[in-house]
Scaffold this motif. Structure first.
Motif, PDB file in Angstrom:
ATOM      1  N   LYS A  79       0.689  -1.280   0.073  1.00  0.00           N
ATOM      2  CA  LYS A  79      -0.116  -0.019   0.139  1.00  0.00           C
ATOM      3  C   LYS A  79       0.620   1.398  -0.225  1.00  0.00           C
ATOM      4  CE  LYS A  79      -3.538   2.534   2.709  1.00  0.00           C
ATOM      5  NZ  LYS A  79      -4.376   2.463   3.989  1.00  0.00           N
ATOM      6  N   GLU A  80       2.057   1.429   0.748  1.00  0.00           N
ATOM      7  CA  GLU A  80       2.647   2.489   0.968  1.00  0.00           C
ATOM      8  C   GLU A  80       3.425   2.824  -0.616  1.00  0.00           C
ATOM      9  OE1 GLU A  80       3.799   3.424   4.452  1.00  0.00           O
ATOM     10  OE2 GLU A  80       2.099   2.699   4.966  1.00  0.00           O
ATOM     11  N   ALA A  81       3.689   1.947  -1.222  1.00  0.00           N
ATOM     12  CA  ALA A  81       4.308   2.125  -2.639  1.00  0.00           C
ATOM     13  C   ALA A  81       3.327   2.637  -3.405  1.00  0.00           C
ATOM     14  CB  ALA A  81       5.017   0.822  -3.058  1.00  0.00           C
ATOM     15  N   ALA A  82       2.014   2.106  -3.386  1.00  0.00           N
ATOM     16  CA  ALA A  82       1.204   2.519  -4.220  1.00  0.00           C
ATOM     17  C   ALA A  82       0.588   3.637  -4.055  1.00  0.00           C
ATOM     18  CB  ALA A  82      -0.045   1.498  -4.078  1.00  0.00           C
ATOM     19  N   ILE A  83       0.382   4.192  -2.810  1.00  0.00           N
ATOM     20  CA  ILE A  83       0.264   5.553  -2.366  1.00  0.00           C
ATOM     21  C   ILE A  83       1.495   6.641  -2.984  1.00  0.00           C
ATOM     22  CG2 ILE A  83      -0.064   7.374  -0.559  1.00  0.00           C
ATOM     23  CD1 ILE A  83      -1.787   5.396   0.977  1.00  0.00           C
ATOM     24  N   THR A  84       2.578   6.157  -2.839  1.00  0.00           N
ATOM     25  CA  THR A  84       3.762   6.948  -3.437  1.00  0.00           C
ATOM     26  C   THR A  84       3.424   7.159  -4.916  1.00  0.00           C
ATOM     27  OG1 THR A  84       4.920   6.001  -1.778  1.00  0.00           O
ATOM     28  CG2 THR A  84       6.132   7.061  -3.646  1.00  0.00           C
ATOM     29  N   ALA A  85       3.331   5.870  -5.540  1.00  0.00           N
ATOM     30  CA  ALA A  85       3.026   5.945  -7.113  1.00  0.00           C
ATOM     31  C   ALA A  85       1.845   6.983  -7.402  1.00  0.00           C
ATOM     32  CB  ALA A  85       2.828   4.562  -7.509  1.00  0.00           C
ATOM     33  N   GLY A  86       0.760   7.017  -6.446  1.00  0.00           N
ATOM     34  CA  GLY A  86      -0.377   7.648  -6.861  1.00  0.00           C
ATOM     35  C   GLY A  86       0.093   9.387  -6.633  1.00  0.00           C
ATOM     36  N   LEU A  87       0.745   9.620  -5.585  1.00  0.00           N
ATOM     37  CA  LEU A  87       1.264  11.013  -5.299  1.00  0.00           C
ATOM     38  C   LEU A  87       2.096  11.493  -6.448  1.00  0.00           C
ATOM     39  CD1 LEU A  87       1.972  10.901  -1.341  1.00  0.00           C
ATOM     40  CD2 LEU A  87       0.027  11.600  -2.491  1.00  0.00           C
ATOM     41  N   ASP A  88       2.876  10.558  -6.915  1.00  0.00           N
ATOM     42  CA  ASP A  88       3.758  11.101  -8.088  1.00  0.00           C
ATOM     43  C   ASP A  88       2.936  11.443  -9.372  1.00  0.00           C
ATOM     44  OD1 ASP A  88       6.027  10.644  -6.572  1.00  0.00           O
ATOM     45  OD2 ASP A  88       6.368   8.843  -7.386  1.00  0.00           O
ATOM     46  N   PHE A  89       1.900  10.726  -9.625  1.00  0.00           N
ATOM     47  CA  PHE A  89       1.082  10.852 -10.763  1.00  0.00           C
ATOM     48  C   PHE A  89       0.084  12.057 -10.453  1.00  0.00           C
ATOM     49  CE2 PHE A  89       3.318   7.202 -12.028  1.00  0.00           C
ATOM     50  CZ  PHE A  89       3.282   7.192 -13.556  1.00  0.00           C
ATOM     51  N   ALA A  90      -0.339  12.096  -9.315  1.00  0.00           N
ATOM     52  CA  ALA A  90      -1.461  13.040  -9.069  1.00  0.00           C
ATOM     53  C   ALA A  90      -1.234  14.684  -9.474  1.00  0.00           C
ATOM     54  CB  ALA A  90      -1.955  13.162  -7.716  1.00  0.00           C
ATOM     55  N   SER A  91      -1.904  15.381 -10.386  1.00  0.00           N
ATOM     56  CA  SER A  91      -1.528  16.498 -10.633  1.00  0.00           C
ATOM     57  C   SER A  91      -2.384  17.695 -10.141  1.00  0.00           C
ATOM     58  CB  SER A  91      -1.786  16.624 -12.123  1.00  0.00           C
ATOM     59  OG  SER A  91      -3.297  16.602 -12.414  1.00  0.00           O
ATOM     60  N   GLY A  92      -3.210  17.337  -9.032  1.00  0.00           N
ATOM     61  CA  GLY A  92      -4.146  18.329  -8.458  1.00  0.00           C
ATOM     62  C   GLY A  92      -3.368  19.599  -7.322  1.00  0.00           C
ATOM     63  N   ASP A  93      -4.207  20.476  -7.305  1.00  0.00           N
ATOM     64  CA  ASP A  93      -3.634  21.374  -6.246  1.00  0.00           C
ATOM     65  C   ASP A  93      -4.108  20.763  -4.854  1.00  0.00           C
ATOM     66  OD1 ASP A  93      -3.353  23.781  -8.077  1.00  0.00           O
ATOM     67  OD2 ASP A  93      -5.484  23.159  -8.734  1.00  0.00           O
TER      68      ASP A  93
END
Ligand code: UDP
Ligand code: MG
Length: 313
Positions: A79-93
């Motif tokens: 889960k931690e790595a998955a969230i890291t990946a998501g944070l890297d890709f997220a473009s939101g403010d």
């Protein structure tokens, strides 16, 4: 309300959640419909190597919900790595990691947004009860937070998980910490920023089973402590010093006693006790060295925390 439209990114890790995908997006659509006048929405779904049809379900959900972006990892990275990946890709403010099983009620995100509009950069969601946890888990969680508060310099708030709102500034700071052992609670706490808390009640899992058993949670706790504190390493020098001092005093006592009263044969019991005790202490301290050495080893390899197979957007 800010003038320009702001973009809200949800980061959602999916691991074997095929039954929940449709329900998750139904709820998201329901909850976020009222704010879409002011905010753009993006949902970064990270498929963390699911062995079921989660990916197919996500692709299907995307057909009717164009705000979905899918990041498909090459295997299960946790889960931690998955969230890291998501944070890297997220473009939101504004970025909010949230569980796919609806245990984190999406309604809370609206409350968080209000706090963000007031000027807070981090809004933590604190669970107000742990009734969905087993009693042993409750006890363990309390002990863990207490221990880490004592021995680590970062203030890790109790009962706060990955469910939190982060301003873009905070996300960038989190992204700049590239350590491989990603103990997210620690990393989030370490970066700081203007923070506030909203309370929420954890909902029971909608479907399926938790993928965290006691052994996984224990490993998680060890990782948390060894990533954010060196006290377990340093404490042994003091302990060793104390034991050596006691041994020295005892040695003096033996010498004096032998000089005054002559040689005495019995002593097997005390010898054994001292021997076993010091052997035990040594093994524990070697084990702790091993924990840290392993951590240094995995950092030294400089591997990425996750590998992406495909991004669908
Ligand atoms: N999860 C993940 N990778 C894993 C384990 C879990 O991405 O290896 C996701 C899971 O799909 C869910 C979230 O992490 O969205 C929380 O998992 P779970 O509900 O099993 O944990 P719990 O709520 O019991 O802490
Ligand atoms: Mg859950």
């Amino acid at each position: 309300m800010q003038n320009a439209r702001k973009k809200l990114s949800l980061v959602v890790p999916f691991y074997n959640e095929e039954e929940g995908v449709a329900r998750f997006f139904a709820r998201i659509n329901l909850v976020f419909a009222p704010i879409l006048d002011h905010y753009d929405l993006e949902v970064c779904c990270v498929n963390d190597g699911s062995r079921d049809h989660t990916l197919e379900e996500l692709v299907r959900a995307r057909e009717s919900n164009p705000y979905i972006r899918i990041i498909d990892l090459s295997r299960n990275f946790g889960k931690e790595a998955a969230i890291t990946a998501g944070l890297d890709f997220a473009s939101g403010d504004i970025v909010v990691p949230i569980d796919a099983d609806l245990q984190h009620p999406p309604e809370v995100v609206l409350e968080m947004l209000k706090k963000w509009e007031e000027g807070f950069e981090v809004v933590l969601a604190r669970r107000t009860d742990r009734t969905t946890d087993r009693p042993i888990q409750k006890l363990a969680a309390r002990a863990f937070y207490k221990a880490i508060r004592y021995i680590s310099r970062v203030e890790i708030p109790a009962d706060v998980g990955d469910f939190r709102l982060m301003d873009r500034k905070v996300v960038n700071a989190v992204k700049s910490l590239r350590e491989n052992c990603r103990f997210m609670k620690g990393i989030f706490a370490w970066v700081g920023f203007r923070t506030t808390i909203v309370d929420y009640k954890v909902e029971p899992r909608e479907h399926g089973q938790t993928s965290f058993n006691m052994w996984k949670l224990w490993n998680f706790a060890v990782e948390g402590i060894t990533s954010f504190s060196t006290v377990p390493l340093r404490v042994w020098s003091y302990f060793g010093g104390l034991i050596s001092l006691l041994a020295f005093v005892y040695g003096l006592y033996l010498i004096v006693k032998t000089l005054l009263l002559g040689v005495e044969t019995p002593g097997y019991a005390s010898l054994m006790v001292v021997l076993l005790f010091t052997a035990g202490v040594q093994l524990i301290s070697i084990g702790i060295l091993g924990e840290y050495l392993g951590r240094v080893f995995s950092e030294a390899k400089r591997r990425p925390s996750y590998i992406v197979r495909e991004v669908i957007e």
